[in-house]
Design an enzyme around this catalytic site. Structure first.
Site, mmCIF file in Angstrom:
data_model
loop_
_atom_site.group_PDB
_atom_site.id
_atom_site.type_symbol
_atom_site.label_atom_id
_atom_site.label_comp_id
_atom_site.label_asym_id
_atom_site.label_seq_id
_atom_site.Cartn_x
_atom_site.Cartn_y
_atom_site.Cartn_z
ATOM 1 N N GLN A 149 -1.314 -1.394 -9.081
ATOM 2 C CA GLN A 149 -0.821 -0.272 -8.284
ATOM 3 C C GLN A 149 -0.840 -0.568 -6.790
ATOM 4 O O GLN A 149 -0.013 -0.046 -6.031
ATOM 5 C CB GLN A 149 -1.657 0.968 -8.591
ATOM 6 C CG GLN A 149 -1.102 2.262 -8.030
ATOM 7 C CD GLN A 149 -2.149 3.344 -7.975
ATOM 8 O OE1 GLN A 149 -3.014 3.342 -7.110
ATOM 9 N NE2 GLN A 149 -2.084 4.286 -8.908
ATOM 10 N N SER A 197 0.453 7.746 -7.602
ATOM 11 C CA SER A 197 -0.275 6.788 -6.775
ATOM 12 C C SER A 197 -1.769 7.109 -6.781
ATOM 13 O O SER A 197 -2.429 7.020 -7.814
ATOM 14 C CB SER A 197 0.310 6.779 -5.360
ATOM 15 O OG SER A 197 -0.303 5.805 -4.548
ATOM 16 N N LEU A 198 -2.334 7.512 -5.652
ATOM 17 C CA LEU A 198 -3.732 7.913 -5.572
ATOM 18 C C LEU A 198 -4.100 8.922 -6.653
ATOM 19 O O LEU A 198 -5.213 8.902 -7.197
ATOM 20 C CB LEU A 198 -3.992 8.522 -4.188
ATOM 21 C CG LEU A 198 -5.264 9.339 -3.995
ATOM 22 C CD1 LEU A 198 -6.478 8.443 -4.078
ATOM 23 C CD2 LEU A 198 -5.208 10.088 -2.676
ATOM 24 N N HIS A 207 1.972 0.191 -1.422
ATOM 25 C CA HIS A 207 2.771 -0.198 -2.586
ATOM 26 C C HIS A 207 3.802 -1.279 -2.289
ATOM 27 O O HIS A 207 4.953 -1.210 -2.710
ATOM 28 C CB HIS A 207 3.448 1.024 -3.209
ATOM 29 C CG HIS A 207 2.468 2.049 -3.691
ATOM 30 N ND1 HIS A 207 1.619 1.810 -4.748
ATOM 31 C CD2 HIS A 207 2.185 3.292 -3.249
ATOM 32 C CE1 HIS A 207 0.855 2.879 -4.931
ATOM 33 N NE2 HIS A 207 1.171 3.787 -4.027
ATOM 34 N N ARG A 230 -10.586 1.876 -1.791
ATOM 35 C CA ARG A 230 -9.130 1.714 -1.701
ATOM 36 C C ARG A 230 -8.618 2.182 -0.344
ATOM 37 O O ARG A 230 -7.823 1.508 0.318
ATOM 38 C CB ARG A 230 -8.482 2.514 -2.829
ATOM 39 C CG ARG A 230 -6.958 2.433 -2.959
ATOM 40 C CD ARG A 230 -6.565 3.344 -4.114
ATOM 41 N NE ARG A 230 -5.160 3.267 -4.482
ATOM 42 C CZ ARG A 230 -4.209 4.056 -4.017
ATOM 43 N NH1 ARG A 230 -4.518 4.974 -3.092
ATOM 44 N NH2 ARG A 230 -2.955 3.937 -4.421
ATOM 45 N N GLN A 238 -1.432 10.719 -1.660
ATOM 46 C CA GLN A 238 -1.536 10.816 -0.204
ATOM 47 C C GLN A 238 -0.249 11.389 0.382
ATOM 48 O O GLN A 238 0.854 11.049 -0.038
ATOM 49 C CB GLN A 238 -1.814 9.440 0.395
ATOM 50 C CG GLN A 238 -2.221 9.481 1.855
ATOM 51 C CD GLN A 238 -2.988 8.238 2.278
ATOM 52 O OE1 GLN A 238 -3.448 7.472 1.437
ATOM 53 N NE2 GLN A 238 -3.127 8.034 3.562
#
Length: 333
Positions: free
Chosen positions: A262, A104-105, A213, A129, A24
């Site tokens: 995560q 991440s994503l 996070h 998510r 993102q």
């Protein structure tokens, strides 16, 4: 630095190449227009995504405005789908990386590329998510900021010193001198001031809708864990480096647990890149919109071969370099 044969890749694939999927923040209006206009493989992938999610991602990623694309529940499946559409184009052209990783994503499309998750499972998990993270954003006055020019241990100390103002934690270890912090808005501001006092060059507030996070995401962890448990996870058929641990994912069950962790844990991208050096990897391809990961790779590893594929020109150049008998063009990030 290229290999025409062998397990590392097909014709023209850079030897020992890490496929990197962005997260993102890499989105932009029109980011998939060239894919849908030019590449049948990308159109097919988007058509499947539209059907899976009952969401007009093809339109949003081609002609949607920044406001529509900026909603977390839309942003996350949009970025994941765009990355996987690029992956399909490259794979059809003969691209065969030595390993894959996602920021991440980006770990979701990386797991699809490695055979751990199906497209359907990955997109449905990503959409959930995004929705859950959006709910946290509406309930908690959170913020994120990038601290530039200060080693990570000093950023961590700044966070610990700001605990009296609320929760603030390290969210992303992006490069040796770029660390992102996340938490309650007031605590993030206080930690940012402490980081500047400790010698940071700048503290840049991030335009995000939720404090990603960090422990504030624990509020949605149970629901997301249940969704993870309902999806099949296979063992990787391609090495995957997890952004949660910075090390290799050994099994499908481990991948499932890492996606749970995560939500609240930091992205260890510096460790991902250091691990890739030991693979060995000597070339890096950013697969999806933007050039964020290309810059992080260069600033962390120095003089390495890096390519991005975030626009028509760069993607066309890389696809051309994959054709048999063609010498790869110079890296164009």
């Amino acid at each position: 630095m290229t290999s025409r044969t062998g397990s590392a890749g097909g014709p023209g694939t850079p030897s020992g190449c890490l496929a990197m999927f962005p997260g993102q923040g890499s989105q932009r209006p029109g980011m998939a227009g060239h894919l849908l206009d030019t590449h049948p493989a990308a159109r097919g992938l988007f058509a499947r995504a539209d059907e899976i999610l009952d969401l007009p991602l093809s339109r949003i990623c081609a002609t949607g405005d920044a406001g529509e694309l900026g909603r977390t529940e839309i942003t996350q499946p949009a970025i994941a789908t765009t990355g996987l559409a690029v992956w399909e184009v490259l794979r059809e052209a003969g691209y065969r990386p030595a390993a894959t990783a996602g920021h991440s994503l980006g770990e979701y499309p990386a797991l699809v590329a490695a055979g751990v998750l199906s497209l359907e499972s990955a997109l449905q998990l990503v959409r959930l998510r995004g929705r859950l993270m959006g709910e946290v954003a509406r309930e908690v006055p959170g913020a994120m900021a990038a601290v530039l020019g200060l080693p990570a241990d000093k950023v961590l100390a700044a966070c610990e010193g700001a605990e009296g103002a609320g929760l603030v934690q390290v969210a992303n270890y992006n490069e040796p001198l770029q660390t992102v912090i996340s938490g309650h808005a007031g605590a993030v501001q206080e930690a940012g001031r402490a980081a500047l006092d400790a010698g940071a060059d700048r503290v840049v507030p991030l335009d995000v809708s939720a404090p990603f996070h960090c422990s504030l995401m624990r509020a949605v962890e149970e629901e997301f864990t249940e969704a993870l448990a309902a999806r099949p996870f296979a063992d990787p058929v391609l090495p995957v480096i997890s952004s949660v641990t910075g090390t290799y994912v050994r099994s499908g069950e481990e991948a499932r647990e890492l996606l749970r962790r995560q939500l609240t844990g930091p992205v260890r991208w510096v460790e991902v890149l250091r691990t890739s050096e030991r693979h060995p990897v000597n070339a890096y391809t950013e697969i999806g919109p933007g050039r964020v990961l290309s810059g992080l790779a260069r600033r962390t590893l120095g003089d390495v071969r890096v390519r991005s594929t975030g626009d028509a020109r760069r993607l066309s150049a890389f696809v051309g370099a994959l054709e048999p008998g063609r010498q790869p063009a110079p890296a164009a990030s």
